[in-house]
Design a protein around this motif. Sequence first.
Motif, PDB file in Angstrom:
ATOM      1  N   ASP A   1       0.853  -1.179   0.000  1.00 41.42           N
ATOM      2  CA  ASP A   1       0.000   0.000   0.000  1.00 41.42           C
ATOM      3  C   ASP A   1       0.898   1.241   0.000  1.00 41.42           C
ATOM      4  OD1 ASP A   1       0.980   0.418   2.577  1.00 41.42           O
ATOM      5  OD2 ASP A   1      -0.811  -0.372   3.556  1.00 41.42           O
ATOM      6  N   LEU A   2       0.295   2.420   0.015  1.00 42.07           N
ATOM      7  CA  LEU A   2       1.067   3.653  -0.133  1.00 42.07           C
ATOM      8  C   LEU A   2       2.050   3.844   1.014  1.00 42.07           C
ATOM      9  CD1 LEU A   2       1.573   6.222  -1.717  1.00 42.07           C
ATOM     10  CD2 LEU A   2      -0.296   7.324  -0.460  1.00 42.07           C
ATOM     11  N   ASN A   3       1.628   3.538   2.230  1.00 40.80           N
ATOM     12  CA  ASN A   3       2.524   3.725   3.383  1.00 40.80           C
ATOM     13  C   ASN A   3       3.741   2.819   3.291  1.00 40.80           C
ATOM     14  OD1 ASN A   3       0.915   5.698   4.572  1.00 40.80           O
ATOM     15  ND2 ASN A   3      -0.373   4.169   5.608  1.00 40.80           N
ATOM     16  N   ASP A   4       3.494   1.567   2.882  1.00 46.32           N
ATOM     17  CA  ASP A   4       4.622   0.628   2.741  1.00 46.32           C
ATOM     18  C   ASP A   4       5.565   1.095   1.642  1.00 46.32           C
ATOM     19  OD1 ASP A   4       3.743  -1.037   4.747  1.00 46.32           O
ATOM     20  OD2 ASP A   4       2.537  -2.266   3.388  1.00 46.32           O
ATOM     21  N   LEU A   5       4.971   1.594   0.531  1.00 42.99           N
ATOM     22  CA  LEU A   5       5.785   2.032  -0.593  1.00 42.99           C
ATOM     23  C   LEU A   5       6.678   3.195  -0.196  1.00 42.99           C
ATOM     24  CD1 LEU A   5       6.394   1.604  -3.591  1.00 42.99           C
ATOM     25  CD2 LEU A   5       4.545   3.198  -4.126  1.00 42.99           C
ATOM     26  N   CYS A   6       6.113   4.151   0.559  1.00 46.66           N
ATOM     27  CA  CYS A   6       6.905   5.299   1.001  1.00 46.66           C
ATOM     28  C   CYS A   6       8.031   4.854   1.936  1.00 46.66           C
ATOM     29  CB  CYS A   6       6.005   6.315   1.708  1.00 46.66           C
ATOM     30  SG  CYS A   6       4.859   7.148   0.577  1.00 46.66           S
ATOM     31  N   ARG A   7       7.727   3.891   2.827  1.00 42.61           N
ATOM     32  CA  ARG A   7       8.732   3.432   3.781  1.00 42.61           C
ATOM     33  C   ARG A   7       9.883   2.723   3.067  1.00 42.61           C
ATOM     34  NH1 ARG A   7       9.026  -1.395   6.223  1.00 42.61           N
ATOM     35  NH2 ARG A   7       6.871  -1.902   5.693  1.00 42.61           N
ATOM     36  N   PHE A   8       9.527   1.875   2.092  1.00 45.61           N
ATOM     37  CA  PHE A   8      10.587   1.157   1.366  1.00 45.61           C
ATOM     38  C   PHE A   8      11.409   2.106   0.498  1.00 45.61           C
ATOM     39  CE2 PHE A   8       8.207  -2.718   2.407  1.00 45.61           C
ATOM     40  CZ  PHE A   8       9.253  -3.559   2.727  1.00 45.61           C
ATOM     41  N   CYS A   9      10.741   3.149  -0.051  1.00 42.42           N
ATOM     42  CA  CYS A   9      11.499   4.121  -0.846  1.00 42.42           C
ATOM     43  C   CYS A   9      12.503   4.854   0.016  1.00 42.42           C
ATOM     44  CB  CYS A   9      10.546   5.116  -1.495  1.00 42.42           C
ATOM     45  SG  CYS A   9       9.589   4.407  -2.860  1.00 42.42           S
ATOM     46  N   GLU A  10      12.126   5.168   1.263  1.00 41.60           N
ATOM     47  CA  GLU A  10      13.049   5.824   2.175  1.00 41.60           C
ATOM     48  C   GLU A  10      14.217   4.908   2.528  1.00 41.60           C
ATOM     49  OE1 GLU A  10      10.609   6.913   5.423  1.00 41.60           O
ATOM     50  OE2 GLU A  10       9.627   8.577   4.378  1.00 41.60           O
ATOM     51  N   ASP A  11      13.966   3.601   2.516  1.00 41.52           N
ATOM     52  CA  ASP A  11      15.035   2.652   2.822  1.00 41.52           C
ATOM     53  C   ASP A  11      15.973   2.421   1.648  1.00 41.52           C
ATOM     54  OD1 ASP A  11      14.020   2.383   5.337  1.00 41.52           O
ATOM     55  OD2 ASP A  11      12.889   0.551   4.894  1.00 41.52           O
ATOM     56  N   GLY A  12      15.664   3.020   0.485  1.00 41.29           N
ATOM     57  CA  GLY A  12      16.538   2.902  -0.676  1.00 41.29           C
ATOM     58  C   GLY A  12      16.285   1.657  -1.505  1.00 41.29           C
ATOM     59  N   ALA A  13      15.144   0.997  -1.304  1.00 40.60           N
ATOM     60  CA  ALA A  13      14.867  -0.220  -2.068  1.00 40.60           C
ATOM     61  C   ALA A  13      14.526   0.122  -3.508  1.00 40.60           C
ATOM     62  CB  ALA A  13      13.702  -0.973  -1.426  1.00 40.60           C
ATOM     63  N   GLU A  14      14.897  -0.727  -4.454  1.00 33.57           N
ATOM     64  CA  GLU A  14      14.595  -0.520  -5.864  1.00 33.57           C
ATOM     65  C   GLU A  14      13.220  -1.089  -6.208  1.00 33.57           C
ATOM     66  OE1 GLU A  14      17.558  -2.212  -8.317  1.00 33.57           O
ATOM     67  OE2 GLU A  14      19.105  -0.748  -7.770  1.00 33.57           O
ATOM     68  N   ILE A  15      12.552  -0.426  -7.173  1.00 38.70           N
ATOM     69  CA  ILE A  15      11.267  -0.930  -7.642  1.00 38.70           C
ATOM     70  C   ILE A  15      11.503  -2.047  -8.647  1.00 38.70           C
ATOM     71  CG2 ILE A  15       9.211  -0.350  -8.988  1.00 38.70           C
ATOM     72  CD1 ILE A  15       9.320   2.415  -7.787  1.00 38.70           C
ATOM     73  N   ASP A  16      10.769  -3.117  -8.496  1.00 42.05           N
ATOM     74  CA  ASP A  16      10.847  -4.239  -9.421  1.00 42.05           C
ATOM     75  C   ASP A  16      10.174  -3.824 -10.737  1.00 42.05           C
ATOM     76  OD1 ASP A  16      10.672  -6.551 -10.852  1.00 42.05           O
ATOM     77  OD2 ASP A  16       9.986  -7.786  -9.182  1.00 42.05           O
ATOM     78  N   GLU A  17      10.997  -3.569 -11.770  1.00 44.04           N
ATOM     79  CA  GLU A  17      10.487  -3.087 -13.046  1.00 44.04           C
ATOM     80  C   GLU A  17       9.497  -4.062 -13.665  1.00 44.04           C
ATOM     81  OE1 GLU A  17      10.858  -0.213 -14.403  1.00 44.04           O
ATOM     82  OE2 GLU A  17      12.336   0.594 -12.993  1.00 44.04           O
ATOM     83  N   GLU A  18       9.734  -5.335 -13.472  1.00 48.23           N
ATOM     84  CA  GLU A  18       8.840  -6.345 -14.052  1.00 48.23           C
ATOM     85  C   GLU A  18       7.449  -6.252 -13.447  1.00 48.23           C
ATOM     86  OE1 GLU A  18       8.554 -11.190 -14.680  1.00 48.23           O
ATOM     87  OE2 GLU A  18      10.425 -10.272 -13.957  1.00 48.23           O
ATOM     88  N   SER A  19       7.395  -6.130 -12.111  1.00 44.95           N
ATOM     89  CA  SER A  19       6.080  -6.022 -11.460  1.00 44.95           C
ATOM     90  C   SER A  19       5.410  -4.703 -11.806  1.00 44.95           C
ATOM     91  CB  SER A  19       6.228  -6.156  -9.939  1.00 44.95           C
ATOM     92  OG  SER A  19       6.935  -5.052  -9.394  1.00 44.95           O
ATOM     93  N   LEU A  20       6.215  -3.638 -11.974  1.00 46.75           N
ATOM     94  CA  LEU A  20       5.654  -2.346 -12.361  1.00 46.75           C
ATOM     95  C   LEU A  20       5.012  -2.432 -13.743  1.00 46.75           C
ATOM     96  CD1 LEU A  20       5.243   0.679 -11.947  1.00 46.75           C
ATOM     97  CD2 LEU A  20       7.552   1.039 -12.847  1.00 46.75           C
ATOM     98  N   ASN A  21       5.699  -3.091 -14.686  1.00 43.17           N
ATOM     99  CA  ASN A  21       5.154  -3.249 -16.031  1.00 43.17           C
ATOM    100  C   ASN A  21       3.852  -4.040 -16.029  1.00 43.17           C
ATOM    101  OD1 ASN A  21       7.210  -1.798 -17.235  1.00 43.17           O
ATOM    102  ND2 ASN A  21       8.496  -3.617 -17.586  1.00 43.17           N
ATOM    103  N   VAL A  22       3.812  -5.060 -15.180  1.00 40.25           N
ATOM    104  CA  VAL A  22       2.581  -5.849 -15.061  1.00 40.25           C
ATOM    105  C   VAL A  22       1.433  -4.978 -14.583  1.00 40.25           C
ATOM    106  CG1 VAL A  22       1.459  -7.715 -13.792  1.00 40.25           C
ATOM    107  CG2 VAL A  22       3.770  -8.051 -14.710  1.00 40.25           C
TER     108      VAL A  22
END
Length: 342
Positions: A10-31
């Motif tokens: 969800d949005l809160n998890d996404l913001c937290r992981f972005c702050e931790d420097g995690a990369e977005i999985d391009e494959e899942s994003l494309n899906v």
Amino acid sequence: MTKLDISKLDLNDLCRFCEDGAEIDEESLNVEINGIMKEILGDYSKGRDIDKMNAFDQPDQGVVVEIINELMMILFPGYYREKAYRTRDTHTKLSVLIEDVMYHLRKQIEVALLYDDQYAGTKKYVRKRAAQKLCLDYFRKIPAIREYLDTDIQAFYDGDPAANSKDEIVLAYPGLYAIAVYRLAHALFELNVPLLPRMMTEYAHRETGVDIHPGATIGKYFFIDHAVGIVVGSTSVIGDHVKLYQGVTIGALSVKEGHKLHGTKRHPTIEDNVTLYAGATVLGGNTVIGEGSVIGGNSFVTKSVEPHTTVTIKTHEMVYDSEGKKTKEDRELEQDAWFYVI
């Protein structure tokens, strides 16, 4: 470095992981993106009015606006500057401009004729010939349109003590602009050209806040002061030397039957030398405001008025209360009651 499957966050998890420097999985994003696109594209296949896809079977809104702008140059050659044609000779410039507008207007009329049952299913060359004739007939009306507009300018100058000059009226007054576009659109309306007249007046409506239907019939020396919130319905008939002030509505008494009333006389007749002051509302196809009448501010008129009649709303009584005569609670109670009555 950790990769994110954004579909599981969800949005809160996404913001937290972005702050931790995690990369977005391009494959899942494309899906995710493909799924959204598929859903939106699938929504177009439901056969509703909103799902129409062929934009080339209707007039181009951007081109219509350009036509309006160039027609304004033709109407008022000394007030609107044309930058595309480099020539010192005014008549040469206007001749090129007129030919240019004729070309573009003819093409838009040709497309608009698709909405006329008479031309439904006809060959393109048939519509092209009809559009050419309509375009020529339209431009023959330009001198008459300019004649009416010249009287409108005079009415603005005579009616507005704040006007410093006629030049100021042409260059700065939204009311005159709305009337000019209406007169251009009305000439097309009289030729039974579909769509384009309404597109023109609704553009002026968006620009000025003045809503004049192209089907309305309006005489000479028409004056709109403080032009905002004006409504003039499609079957309205307005005579010469009529003045409207802000917030005036000349409308239909009842529209509960909706489109079944299309083509009937639903809006009032305003005779010569009538003034409608701010906020006045006049409704009904059988309503006639007689010559020389004055309709006062905020009046609500649904019946005919005899010539040379003044209609006003009785002024509310103003009550002034000295601070020392009533308690604060009494004053607040009376104010609440007054607001409740309204």
